[in-house]
Design a protein around this motif. Sequence first.
Motif, mmCIF file in Angstrom:
data_model
loop_
_atom_site.group_PDB
_atom_site.id
_atom_site.type_symbol
_atom_site.label_atom_id
_atom_site.label_comp_id
_atom_site.label_asym_id
_atom_site.label_seq_id
_atom_site.Cartn_x
_atom_site.Cartn_y
_atom_site.Cartn_z
ATOM 1 N N ARG A 68 0.821 -1.204 0.000
ATOM 2 C CA ARG A 68 0.000 0.000 0.000
ATOM 3 C C ARG A 68 0.860 1.261 0.000
ATOM 4 O O ARG A 68 0.532 2.248 -0.670
ATOM 5 C CB ARG A 68 -0.914 -0.030 1.229
ATOM 6 C CG ARG A 68 -1.882 1.132 1.349
ATOM 7 C CD ARG A 68 -2.791 0.925 2.549
ATOM 8 N NE ARG A 68 -3.917 1.841 2.563
ATOM 9 C CZ ARG A 68 -5.008 1.664 3.284
ATOM 10 N NH1 ARG A 68 -5.107 0.590 4.071
ATOM 11 N NH2 ARG A 68 -5.989 2.545 3.246
ATOM 12 N N PRO A 118 1.000 2.994 -4.051
ATOM 13 C CA PRO A 118 -0.338 3.477 -3.678
ATOM 14 C C PRO A 118 -1.339 3.483 -4.823
ATOM 15 O O PRO A 118 -2.510 3.155 -4.623
ATOM 16 C CB PRO A 118 -0.066 4.894 -3.160
ATOM 17 C CG PRO A 118 1.248 5.292 -3.764
ATOM 18 C CD PRO A 118 2.032 4.028 -3.866
ATOM 19 N N LEU A 119 -0.905 3.862 -6.032
ATOM 20 C CA LEU A 119 -1.827 3.902 -7.161
ATOM 21 C C LEU A 119 -2.285 2.502 -7.532
ATOM 22 O O LEU A 119 -3.487 2.266 -7.746
ATOM 23 C CB LEU A 119 -1.162 4.583 -8.353
ATOM 24 C CG LEU A 119 -2.012 4.664 -9.635
ATOM 25 C CD1 LEU A 119 -3.317 5.402 -9.361
ATOM 26 C CD2 LEU A 119 -1.231 5.348 -10.754
ATOM 27 N N LEU A 141 -4.757 1.277 -4.967
ATOM 28 C CA LEU A 141 -6.089 1.852 -5.130
ATOM 29 C C LEU A 141 -6.814 1.241 -6.319
ATOM 30 O O LEU A 141 -7.996 0.876 -6.223
ATOM 31 C CB LEU A 141 -5.967 3.371 -5.302
ATOM 32 C CG LEU A 141 -7.271 4.125 -5.570
ATOM 33 C CD1 LEU A 141 -8.222 4.011 -4.384
ATOM 34 C CD2 LEU A 141 -6.986 5.592 -5.885
ATOM 35 N N GLU A 142 -6.130 1.144 -7.460
ATOM 36 C CA GLU A 142 -6.773 0.610 -8.661
ATOM 37 C C GLU A 142 -7.190 -0.838 -8.485
ATOM 38 O O GLU A 142 -8.195 -1.276 -9.059
ATOM 39 C CB GLU A 142 -5.839 0.763 -9.858
ATOM 40 C CG GLU A 142 -5.635 2.215 -10.280
ATOM 41 C CD GLU A 142 -4.717 2.350 -11.468
ATOM 42 O OE1 GLU A 142 -3.910 1.423 -11.693
ATOM 43 O OE2 GLU A 142 -4.795 3.382 -12.179
ATOM 44 N N HIS A 153 -10.993 9.330 -11.218
ATOM 45 C CA HIS A 153 -9.836 8.556 -11.669
ATOM 46 C C HIS A 153 -10.283 7.588 -12.753
ATOM 47 O O HIS A 153 -11.055 6.659 -12.490
ATOM 48 C CB HIS A 153 -9.217 7.788 -10.506
ATOM 49 C CG HIS A 153 -8.005 6.997 -10.896
ATOM 50 N ND1 HIS A 153 -6.818 7.594 -11.284
ATOM 51 C CD2 HIS A 153 -7.799 5.651 -10.985
ATOM 52 C CE1 HIS A 153 -5.932 6.671 -11.573
ATOM 53 N NE2 HIS A 153 -6.508 5.479 -11.410
ATOM 54 N N GLU A 208 -5.654 10.075 1.839
ATOM 55 C CA GLU A 208 -4.867 9.092 1.085
ATOM 56 C C GLU A 208 -5.284 9.087 -0.375
ATOM 57 O O GLU A 208 -4.434 9.102 -1.274
ATOM 58 C CB GLU A 208 -5.063 7.697 1.699
ATOM 59 C CG GLU A 208 -4.300 6.609 0.956
ATOM 60 C CD GLU A 208 -4.573 5.205 1.492
ATOM 61 O OE1 GLU A 208 -3.870 4.263 1.084
ATOM 62 O OE2 GLU A 208 -5.495 5.064 2.315
ATOM 63 N N GLU A 209 -6.596 9.078 -0.624
ATOM 64 C CA GLU A 209 -7.088 9.093 -2.000
ATOM 65 C C GLU A 209 -6.743 10.411 -2.687
ATOM 66 O O GLU A 209 -6.403 10.428 -3.874
ATOM 67 C CB GLU A 209 -8.602 8.856 -2.002
ATOM 68 C CG GLU A 209 -8.973 7.440 -1.570
ATOM 69 C CD GLU A 209 -10.451 7.274 -1.275
ATOM 70 O OE1 GLU A 209 -10.937 6.126 -1.317
ATOM 71 O OE2 GLU A 209 -11.128 8.291 -0.989
ATOM 72 N N SER A 240 -4.132 12.175 -2.199
ATOM 73 C CA SER A 240 -2.699 12.206 -2.514
ATOM 74 C C SER A 240 -2.359 11.388 -3.759
ATOM 75 O O SER A 240 -1.287 11.561 -4.341
ATOM 76 C CB SER A 240 -1.899 11.671 -1.323
ATOM 77 O OG SER A 240 -2.130 10.285 -1.133
ATOM 78 N N ILE A 241 -3.277 10.529 -4.179
ATOM 79 C CA ILE A 241 -3.028 9.652 -5.331
ATOM 80 C C ILE A 241 -3.706 10.182 -6.587
ATOM 81 O O ILE A 241 -3.120 10.205 -7.672
ATOM 82 C CB ILE A 241 -3.537 8.222 -5.025
ATOM 83 C CG1 ILE A 241 -2.831 7.649 -3.797
ATOM 84 C CG2 ILE A 241 -3.331 7.312 -6.236
ATOM 85 C CD1 ILE A 241 -3.447 6.364 -3.288
ATOM 86 N N GLU A 299 -5.582 12.896 -9.153
ATOM 87 C CA GLU A 299 -5.217 14.247 -9.574
ATOM 88 C C GLU A 299 -6.404 15.153 -9.871
ATOM 89 O O GLU A 299 -6.268 16.379 -9.845
ATOM 90 C CB GLU A 299 -4.332 14.181 -10.823
ATOM 91 C CG GLU A 299 -2.982 13.499 -10.589
ATOM 92 C CD GLU A 299 -2.134 13.470 -11.847
ATOM 93 O OE1 GLU A 299 -2.672 13.855 -12.910
ATOM 94 O OE2 GLU A 299 -0.959 13.091 -11.777
#
Length: 308
Positions: free
Chosen positions: A25, A29-30, A33-34, A231, A242-243, A245-246, A248
């Motif tokens: 994690r 991180p990306l 998340l995905e 996203h 957290e989301e 920061s990932i 845009e």
Amino acid sequence: MAEKTEPAAAAASGLAGEMELEAYRRLFPLAFLERHLRESVRPDARRLSEARPTTVALGAVSSAHGSALVRLGDTAMLASVKLEVMSPPAESSDEGSVVVEFHMPPICSPLVRPGRPADVAPVISKALEDVLTSSGMLNLKELCLISGKASWLAYLDIYCLNADGSLFDAALISAVASFTHLEIPLVSVGDDGKVFTVGGNEGKTKFELVNREKRKLTLGNIPFSLTCALHKDSILADPTSEEESIIETFVTVVIDSSDRIVSIQKLGGAVTSMTAVKECISLAKERRRKLREILTDSVEVMEVDQTE
């Protein structure tokens, strides 16, 4: 002996798995998340369109004329309104004024350094003031005491106690809640012509009052907002830090109590499709109805507490 070691081995294996997952994690991180988004779920187990649990506690600051403590997941805001008597400007002699200040002390986030104001704080302050003004929630004429001579200046201070995403949304809820709780004090005019506040039953009989009773403001179209993180083909309502920061691209929609759009703001990322914007608006309208219910419930709780 083997039977005793099996649970210990399973526990150790589970702990190792958790450590590996946490390392994955943090390092990717990306991808982490995905991996969740492909299953239409988020790392905190929410659905993509689901906002975090929200609570509103009115009257959190006893020394303020109006206040509220709001929790949006792990994001926490403390808002207070203090009233001061001022001389109104000539161009709006029958109106009061509102000043908004959003504070981010170092305790709210490891990203905020002592002695250095957070860059986002003045941006949120300005955005809040614009929304409160343009939405029509506040009738500034209700803050007038004596036309051309005296009116109320309302200082709204919002302190971010913990920053875990969707700061503007949580700050706006706390602002609305504190004005909902606001009670305008009694005032009188002295022999020197100055207006001053009057406290206690003794003051009611001793001084000639400008306003006979303490009263609440009549709030018009109350605004609430929802921030969505975009996203690829996914729209995540109420993102965590957290989301944020990932991802845009963010769209913040402000909706008033008549379901009218007060403002739409897009930050970062590429051009957003109209389909995605419409989905954000739809989610914001649904969120507005839920927040209205939460605020109404908090008012009822306060009224019950006052009668007991």
